[in-house]
Design a protein around this motif. Sequence first.
Motif: not given
Length: 257
Positions: A75-85, A1-12
């Motif tokens: 899968x991209x839908x799951x990641x959408x908030x992080x992608x947009x951010x 299963x491919x999960x969204x990474x939780x490191x700070x590099x994708x939070x900002x």
Amino acid sequence: MVELPQDSSVKDHCIYKVPQKVRHIKEAAYTPRVVSIGPFHHGEERLILMEKLKLGYLKSFLQGTGLTLDKCMSKLKEWEPMIRNCYAESVPLDSDPFLKMILIDAAFIIELFIRYYDVGNWIQSDPLFLKPWLADDVAHDLVMLENQLPFFVLNGLFKLATADITPGDLPSFLDLTFTYFADLNPQKIQSDSVSVKHFTDLLRVFYLPPVERLPKRSKVNNILDHLYSANELVEAGVELKVDKTKRCLSCSITMVS
């Protein structure tokens, strides 16, 4: 299963538009030549010709990996908030067209890097490799700040596509990236020593001075460890005198013999 990474590099925010006052100096230096990646130059008329090629790469990517369009979009839908951010400016696209754009651009990059890694089998048939000038322009566009996808999206889709492949049969996506951009890596930095947010960030890493050229904090700390405090100097019998005519505190204290 491919999960969204939780490191700070994708939070900002990490993907920006070039300020207009900087762009105005030399427009061509900050504008993609042939291909748009991501939302900032999406739909520009002069870059439309590459859209057909990108769709061809998407088709090849899906056929070669066995993934379905629906699975990728889900899968991209799951990641959408992080992608947009990751984008410093709001992207005025609804969810479906936004994610479709991300998928087309990501599949194009992944497929291109896979083909480049195996260039011997593609050099006579790939549209880019048949036109070296076009391939050079694409490589140029892929490192432009306004032309980026978050690296975690590319890496995540690649992992999704290769989940059933025996580990070691294919390089990691970061290794593929290093191979594609090898000419921009003059210090021969190894892929296992870096973490990147996108390709422009990788270019920055390539040109950072090597660690051995940076000041050694340990040496500085060692020097400071051997400096005495004012209290220690006084206790040792050293008399300190303040010169009130000097405004700099460090200059106003002198030792009296």
